[in-house]
Design a protein around this motif. Structure first.
Motif, PDB file in Angstrom:
ATOM      1  N   THR A 135       0.841  -1.197   0.000  1.00 14.57           N
ATOM      2  CA  THR A 135       0.000   0.000   0.000  1.00 14.57           C
ATOM      3  C   THR A 135       0.875   1.246   0.000  1.00 14.57           C
ATOM      4  N   PRO A 136       0.711   2.138  -0.967  1.00 17.85           N
ATOM      5  CA  PRO A 136       1.535   3.346  -0.983  1.00 17.85           C
ATOM      6  C   PRO A 136       1.133   4.323   0.119  1.00 17.85           C
ATOM      7  N   ILE A 137       2.120   4.872   0.778  1.00 21.36           N
ATOM      8  CA  ILE A 137       1.905   5.952   1.747  1.00 21.36           C
ATOM      9  C   ILE A 137       2.470   7.219   1.107  1.00 21.36           C
ATOM     10  N   ARG A 138       1.611   8.173   0.830  1.00 21.39           N
ATOM     11  CA  ARG A 138       1.996   9.307  -0.001  1.00 21.39           C
ATOM     12  C   ARG A 138       2.414  10.537   0.796  1.00 21.39           C
ATOM     13  N   GLU A 139       2.383  10.446   2.115  1.00 15.89           N
ATOM     14  CA  GLU A 139       2.750  11.619   2.914  1.00 15.89           C
ATOM     15  C   GLU A 139       3.404  11.167   4.213  1.00 15.89           C
ATOM     16  N   THR A 140       4.112  12.086   4.833  1.00 17.31           N
ATOM     17  CA  THR A 140       4.727  11.817   6.129  1.00 17.31           C
ATOM     18  C   THR A 140       3.657  11.919   7.206  1.00 17.31           C
ATOM     19  N   LEU A 141       3.530  10.886   8.016  1.00 15.61           N
ATOM     20  CA  LEU A 141       2.511  10.851   9.057  1.00 15.61           C
ATOM     21  C   LEU A 141       3.121  11.175  10.419  1.00 15.61           C
ATOM     22  N   THR A 142       2.260  11.387  11.388  1.00 17.89           N
ATOM     23  CA  THR A 142       2.715  11.786  12.723  1.00 17.89           C
ATOM     24  C   THR A 142       3.010  10.595  13.616  1.00 17.89           C
ATOM     25  N   VAL A 143       2.879   9.383  13.092  1.00 19.32           N
ATOM     26  CA  VAL A 143       3.198   8.168  13.845  1.00 19.32           C
ATOM     27  C   VAL A 143       4.162   7.332  13.015  1.00 19.32           C
ATOM     28  N   PRO A 144       4.886   6.390  13.642  1.00 17.08           N
ATOM     29  CA  PRO A 144       5.780   5.520  12.870  1.00 17.08           C
ATOM     30  C   PRO A 144       5.004   4.687  11.854  1.00 17.08           C
ATOM     31  N   VAL A 145       5.628   4.427  10.704  1.00 12.15           N
ATOM     32  CA  VAL A 145       5.015   3.637   9.640  1.00 12.15           C
ATOM     33  C   VAL A 145       6.005   2.569   9.190  1.00 12.15           C
ATOM     34  N   VAL A 146       5.523   1.326   9.033  1.00 10.22           N
ATOM     35  CA  VAL A 146       6.312   0.250   8.442  1.00 10.22           C
ATOM     36  C   VAL A 146       5.558  -0.242   7.216  1.00 10.22           C
ATOM     37  N   ALA A 147       6.241  -0.307   6.085  1.00  6.20           N
ATOM     38  CA  ALA A 147       5.616  -0.724   4.835  1.00  6.20           C
ATOM     39  C   ALA A 147       6.170  -2.080   4.416  1.00  6.20           C
ATOM     40  N   LYS A 155       9.988  10.266   6.115  1.00  2.00           N
ATOM     41  CA  LYS A 155      10.584  10.360   7.436  1.00  2.00           C
ATOM     42  C   LYS A 155       9.774   9.501   8.411  1.00  2.00           C
ATOM     43  N   GLY A 156      10.476   8.717   9.219  1.00  2.00           N
ATOM     44  CA  GLY A 156       9.811   7.862  10.194  1.00  2.00           C
ATOM     45  C   GLY A 156       9.231   6.588   9.618  1.00  2.00           C
ATOM     46  N   MET A 157       9.599   6.239   8.379  1.00  2.00           N
ATOM     47  CA  MET A 157       9.036   5.060   7.717  1.00  2.00           C
ATOM     48  C   MET A 157      10.126   4.019   7.474  1.00  2.00           C
ATOM     49  N   VAL A 158       9.825   2.750   7.763  1.00  2.00           N
ATOM     50  CA  VAL A 158      10.721   1.626   7.503  1.00  2.00           C
ATOM     51  C   VAL A 158      10.047   0.710   6.484  1.00  2.00           C
ATOM     52  N   THR A 159      10.785   0.251   5.492  1.00  2.00           N
ATOM     53  CA  THR A 159      10.231  -0.662   4.499  1.00  2.00           C
ATOM     54  C   THR A 159      10.810  -2.058   4.673  1.00  2.00           C
ATOM     55  N   ILE A 160       9.949  -3.068   4.531  1.00  2.00           N
ATOM     56  CA  ILE A 160      10.370  -4.475   4.534  1.00  2.00           C
ATOM     57  C   ILE A 160      10.365  -4.906   3.076  1.00  2.00           C
ATOM     58  N   GLU A 161      11.533  -5.150   2.510  1.00  2.46           N
ATOM     59  CA  GLU A 161      11.642  -5.369   1.072  1.00  2.46           C
ATOM     60  C   GLU A 161      12.266  -6.725   0.761  1.00  2.46           C
ATOM     61  N   LEU A 162      11.736  -7.366  -0.269  1.00  2.00           N
ATOM     62  CA  LEU A 162      12.319  -8.615  -0.765  1.00  2.00           C
ATOM     63  C   LEU A 162      13.491  -8.294  -1.681  1.00  2.00           C
ATOM     64  N   ASP A 163      14.475  -9.186  -1.717  1.00  2.00           N
ATOM     65  CA  ASP A 163      15.579  -9.064  -2.671  1.00  2.00           C
ATOM     66  C   ASP A 163      15.076  -9.550  -4.031  1.00  2.00           C
ATOM     67  N   HIS A 164      14.535  -8.624  -4.813  1.00  2.00           N
ATOM     68  CA  HIS A 164      13.919  -8.992  -6.092  1.00  2.00           C
ATOM     69  C   HIS A 164      14.953  -9.470  -7.110  1.00  2.00           C
ATOM     70  N   LEU A 165      16.176  -8.973  -7.008  1.00  2.00           N
ATOM     71  CA  LEU A 165      17.196  -9.403  -7.958  1.00  2.00           C
ATOM     72  C   LEU A 165      17.511 -10.882  -7.769  1.00  2.00           C
ATOM     73  N   SER A 166      17.668 -11.303  -6.530  1.00  2.00           N
ATOM     74  CA  SER A 166      17.895 -12.734  -6.272  1.00  2.00           C
ATOM     75  C   SER A 166      16.692 -13.559  -6.718  1.00  2.00           C
ATOM     76  N   ALA A 167      15.485 -13.042  -6.483  1.00  2.00           N
ATOM     77  CA  ALA A 167      14.275 -13.756  -6.879  1.00  2.00           C
ATOM     78  C   ALA A 167      14.243 -13.979  -8.391  1.00  2.00           C
ATOM     79  N   ALA A 168      14.571 -12.942  -9.157  1.00  2.00           N
ATOM     80  CA  ALA A 168      14.574 -13.066 -10.619  1.00  2.00           C
ATOM     81  C   ALA A 168      15.653 -14.046 -11.075  1.00  2.00           C
ATOM     82  N   ARG A 169      16.797 -14.024 -10.426  1.00  2.00           N
ATOM     83  CA  ARG A 169      17.872 -14.949 -10.799  1.00  2.00           C
ATOM     84  C   ARG A 169      17.460 -16.392 -10.524  1.00  2.00           C
TER      85      ARG A 169
END
Length: 351
Positions: A135-147, A155-169
């Motif tokens: 889900t896209p978060i389009r603005e900085t919020l007043t509480v912590p955000v994890v995507a 600011k204040g946002m952490v993303t959990i991301e897959l290694d897509h390059l390894s996945a494609a390989r």
């Protein structure tokens, strides 16, 4: 024979009197406050055992008022259904329940007004943080955000991301080892957070390995329908182009399952005529026939990481600065939807 009934709940004061401890000491332990760490472990165990025996139930509402907190987080997902979001939610739920946090779940189905309005709605409900799943978060919020699978940076946002390059390989390497060179691709919808990153990784691996991409063998899913229908329609579009291919690499498992249905309707056998690779490894991937070869995302673990990271941010992470992103690794799961290319079948089409 008389049935035994559970003891009626006792108050904090009654529990403290039974233990001959102060209500403050008992409260710190049963509510798991930071100050409880200074209480001897033996005393903590005695308090928790007595609380269970005497059926003491902490008052969550009073706890919130006392600390001026809600102990609640918001979770935004595209939809609540079988598949990707459900697996991530399972991990989120495990962690939040263990930490005695309540949570709201809202589904936006990619509607612009909901994507814009839900963060404000959740903040109005006094959530202490937000987890955004694909889900896209389009603005900085007043509480912590994890995507989870979010590629925006605020600011204040952490993303959990897959290694897509390894996945494609993993996926393309597996198909190449089986002899496939004419590979068709089903891309994700434009609104999905992972579409751009995953497609960029695929293109990079094709360049690295010299695998030629035929633009006529690339189709993007359209619409916001859930389930396998977008993948089914995408595969139908591929077949209508009358361009031979021997394998399909689909954006996710649901689209791969839809593609298999379209191939079967066209008189093609999976994997004898066309091999199919999915992405995610949802539970259904192992239950269908043939079992789906797929790139596994650790979806439940990603949910657990997201929830734990958000709670660390809410609690201040002991003064530590949280990373902007946390990367997780994929795994290739080989089942029966892929097989070695038959040299007498240089590329099958609909009959």
């Amino acid at each position: 024979m008389r049935r035994q009934t559970a003891n009626p709940p006792v108050s904090l004061k009654e529990l403290a009197q039974h233990l001959r401890l102060s209500p403050t000491t008992v409260s710190r332990v049963v509510n798991q406050t930071p100050a409880a760490e200074r209480i001897p472990e033996a005393t903590q165990k005695r308090i928790l055992a007595a609380a269970a025996l005497m059926n003491y139930r902490p008052n969550a509402y009073a706890r919130g008022l006392r600390h001026r907190r809600s102990f609640t987080v918001g979770v935004m997902v595209p939809e609540i259904s079988e598949g990707y979001a459900a697996a991530v939610l399972s991990g989120i739920e495990d962690t939040l329940l263990q930490e005695e946090f309540f949570y709201f779940v809202v589904s936006h189905r990619h509607r612009a007004e909901l994507l814009e309005g839900y963060p404000r709605l959740l903040l109005a409900r006094a959530v202490e943080g937000i987890i955004a799943v694909d889900t896209p978060i389009r603005e900085t919020l007043t509480v912590p955000v994890v995507a989870v699978s979010g590629h925006g940076k605020h600011k204040g946002m952490v993303t959990i991301e897959l290694d897509h390059l390894s996945a494609a390989r993993y996926a393309l390497g597996h198909l190449a080892e089986l002899g496939h060179r004419r590979i068709a691709f089903i891309k994700g919808q434009s609104f999905s957070s992972d579409t751009s990153a995953r497609w960029g990784a695929i293109r990079k691996v094709c360049t690295e390995t010299g695998l030629k991409q035929d633009p006529e063998l690339v189709v993007q899913m359209q619409g916001a329908a859930s389930g396998s229908e977008p993948g089914y329609l995408a595969a139908r579009a591929l077949l209508e182009r009358k361009r031979p291919f021997t394998a399909i690499f689909a954006f996710n498992d649901m689209s791969a399952l839809g593609a298999i249905t379209a191939l079967h309707e066209a008189g093609l056998h999976v994997p004898r005529d066309v091999s199919v690779v999915g992405f995610d490894d949802i539970p259904l991937a192992a239950a269908v026939h043939p079992g789906l070869t797929t790139v596994r995302q650790p979806l439940k673990e990603m949910g657990r990481i997201a929830a734990a990271t958000l709670l660390s941010a809410i609690r201040g992470a002991n003064g530590q600065t949280l990373p902007a992103s946390i990367r997780v690794e994929p795994e290739l799961v080989i089942r029966r939807s892929t097989s070695r290319l038959h040299t007498d079948r240089p590329g099958r089409q609909a009959r």
